[in-house]
Write a protein that holds these residues in place. Structure first.
Motif, short mmCIF file in Angstrom:
data_model
loop_
_atom_site.label_atom_id
_atom_site.label_comp_id
_atom_site.label_asym_id
_atom_site.label_seq_id
_atom_site.Cartn_x
_atom_site.Cartn_y
_atom_site.Cartn_z
N HIS A 109 35.30 43.44 44.04
CA HIS A 109 34.80 44.16 42.74
C HIS A 109 34.29 43.21 41.64
O HIS A 109 33.46 43.66 41.12
CB HIS A 109 36.13 44.76 42.11
N GLU A 110 34.89 42.02 41.29
CA GLU A 110 34.32 41.17 40.56
C GLU A 110 32.88 40.80 40.83
O GLU A 110 31.86 40.90 40.08
CB GLU A 110 35.05 39.81 40.26
N ARG A 111 32.60 40.50 42.20
CA ARG A 111 31.39 40.20 42.60
C ARG A 111 30.42 41.18 42.38
O ARG A 111 29.16 40.94 42.03
CB ARG A 111 31.63 39.51 44.07
N MET A 112 30.64 42.53 42.89
CA MET A 112 29.87 43.64 42.76
C MET A 112 29.55 43.97 41.20
O MET A 112 28.36 44.38 40.79
CB MET A 112 30.29 44.76 43.42
N ARG A 113 30.83 43.87 40.14
CA ARG A 113 30.42 44.25 39.05
C ARG A 113 29.61 43.26 38.45
O ARG A 113 28.94 43.61 37.51
CB ARG A 113 31.79 44.33 38.38
N ALA A 114 29.40 42.10 38.60
CA ALA A 114 28.57 41.06 38.03
C ALA A 114 26.98 41.49 38.36
O ALA A 114 26.20 40.98 37.86
CB ALA A 114 28.98 39.68 38.70
N GLN A 115 26.79 42.12 39.31
CA GLN A 115 25.67 42.46 40.08
C GLN A 115 25.27 43.83 39.24
O GLN A 115 23.91 44.50 39.66
CB GLN A 115 25.42 42.51 41.44
N MET A 116 26.08 44.38 38.45
CA MET A 116 25.56 45.59 37.64
C MET A 116 25.63 45.64 36.26
O MET A 116 26.77 46.21 35.58
CB MET A 116 26.65 46.97 38.32
N PRO A 117 24.85 44.87 35.83
CA PRO A 117 24.92 44.59 34.37
C PRO A 117 24.88 45.74 33.20
O PRO A 117 25.01 45.70 32.21
CB PRO A 117 23.93 43.49 33.91
N VAL A 118 24.16 46.90 33.82
CA VAL A 118 23.91 47.91 32.85
C VAL A 118 24.94 49.30 32.92
O VAL A 118 24.80 50.05 32.00
CB VAL A 118 22.51 48.80 32.98
N TYR A 132 44.63 48.40 38.25
CA TYR A 132 44.01 47.05 38.39
C TYR A 132 43.06 46.77 37.21
O TYR A 132 43.04 45.74 36.77
CB TYR A 132 43.05 47.36 39.54
N TYR A 133 42.48 47.87 36.72
CA TYR A 133 41.44 47.77 35.46
C TYR A 133 42.05 47.75 34.12
O TYR A 133 41.72 47.15 33.10
CB TYR A 133 40.42 48.75 35.66
N LEU A 134 43.06 48.46 33.75
CA LEU A 134 43.99 48.72 32.64
C LEU A 134 44.93 47.64 32.39
O LEU A 134 45.34 47.52 31.16
CB LEU A 134 44.29 50.03 32.36
N GLY A 135 45.58 47.33 33.55
CA GLY A 135 46.43 46.36 33.25
C GLY A 135 47.74 46.63 32.55
O GLY A 135 48.09 47.87 32.51
N ALA A 136 48.02 45.94 31.71
CA ALA A 136 48.95 46.17 30.71
C ALA A 136 48.84 47.17 29.74
O ALA A 136 49.72 47.79 28.99
CB ALA A 136 49.60 44.84 29.88
N THR A 137 47.59 47.46 29.57
CA THR A 137 47.22 48.84 28.50
C THR A 137 47.30 50.10 29.08
O THR A 137 47.47 51.08 28.37
CB THR A 137 45.56 48.40 28.05
N ARG A 138 47.68 50.18 30.46
CA ARG A 138 47.90 51.65 30.77
C ARG A 138 49.34 51.97 30.42
O ARG A 138 50.11 51.12 30.04
CB ARG A 138 47.60 51.46 32.25
N LYS A 139 49.49 53.43 30.37
CA LYS A 139 50.76 53.70 29.80
C LYS A 139 51.86 53.93 31.14
O LYS A 139 51.47 53.52 31.94
CB LYS A 139 50.46 55.16 29.40
N ARG A 140 52.94 54.26 30.59
CA ARG A 140 54.03 54.42 31.75
C ARG A 140 53.75 55.13 33.02
O ARG A 140 54.11 54.93 34.04
CB ARG A 140 55.33 54.97 30.92
#
Length: 194
Positions: A109-118, A132-140
């Motif tokens: 994911h990180e490698r692919m997202r780095a190739q999608m700058p827009v 995975y993406y929201l981590g501690a900010t996601r709700k219960r």
């Protein structure tokens, strides 16, 4: 720094968790450096594994209905990048498909997202993408996370999985169709026009 073509070739040839995959590896994703909207789901099902076309199943039909786009627009990688949490079909469990393989997202994911700058909007479909993406900010719960979708905007919109298995959830939560879907469509169509 990966070149885009090299990265895609490497990801398509991935055999990282081959020994765990009952149908063998067949990475399914579709991205371009110019993708504006990134769709991050769970993992391919058997129909998607067979065709190699992401979201080529009833879940995909429902997702496209939510987005207000047809297949031609959805499969235009200049608009929609598609990158699941697990690129290959993970197998069947007691209550449906197994979770995405845990090796996949940290590897790619990180490698692919780095190739999608827009990319301007990422749709986080289901609990695995949201964790995975929201981590501690996601709700219960997933329901609470989806209900709080405006907190994650404009970068993310968390969604329930559009699987036919979740139709009962949609009936119990009419606010999703009344509030989330129209906001989602407006944002998607705004980005398509740009």
């Amino acid at each position: 720094m990966d070149s885009f073509e090299k990265l895609i070739t490497e990801a398509k040839a991935c055999r990282l968790c081959e020994s765990f995959l009952p149908l063998g590896p067949r990475p399914v994703f579709s991205i371009r450096p110019t993708s504006k909207i990134l769709v991050i789901g769970q993992a391919p099902g058997t129909k998607v594994h067979k065709t190699g076309i992401p979201w080529n199943d009833p879940s995909g039909d429902e997702l496209r209905r939510w987005l207000g786009v047809d297949r031609d627009v959805f499969y235009e990688p200049e608009i929609f990048g598609i990158m699941p949490m697990g690129f290959c079909y993970p197998g069947r469990g007691k209550g449906g498909d197994m979770p995405p393989r845990p090796e996949c997202a940290p590897t790619w994911h990180e490698r692919m997202r780095a190739q999608m700058p827009v990319v301007q909007l990422t749709l986080l479909i289901g609990q695995y993408a949201q964790k995975y993406y929201l981590g501690a900010t996601r709700k219960r719960t997933l329901t609470e996370t989806v209900m709080a979708f405006e907190e994650y905007s404009p970068v993310y919109i968390p969604l329930v999985h559009p699987s036919p298995r979740n139709r009962m959830w949609q009936r119990r939560n009419p606010w999703f169709e009344e509030e989330v879907v129209p906001t989602l469509r407006d944002r998607v169509h705004e980005l398509i026009r740009v």
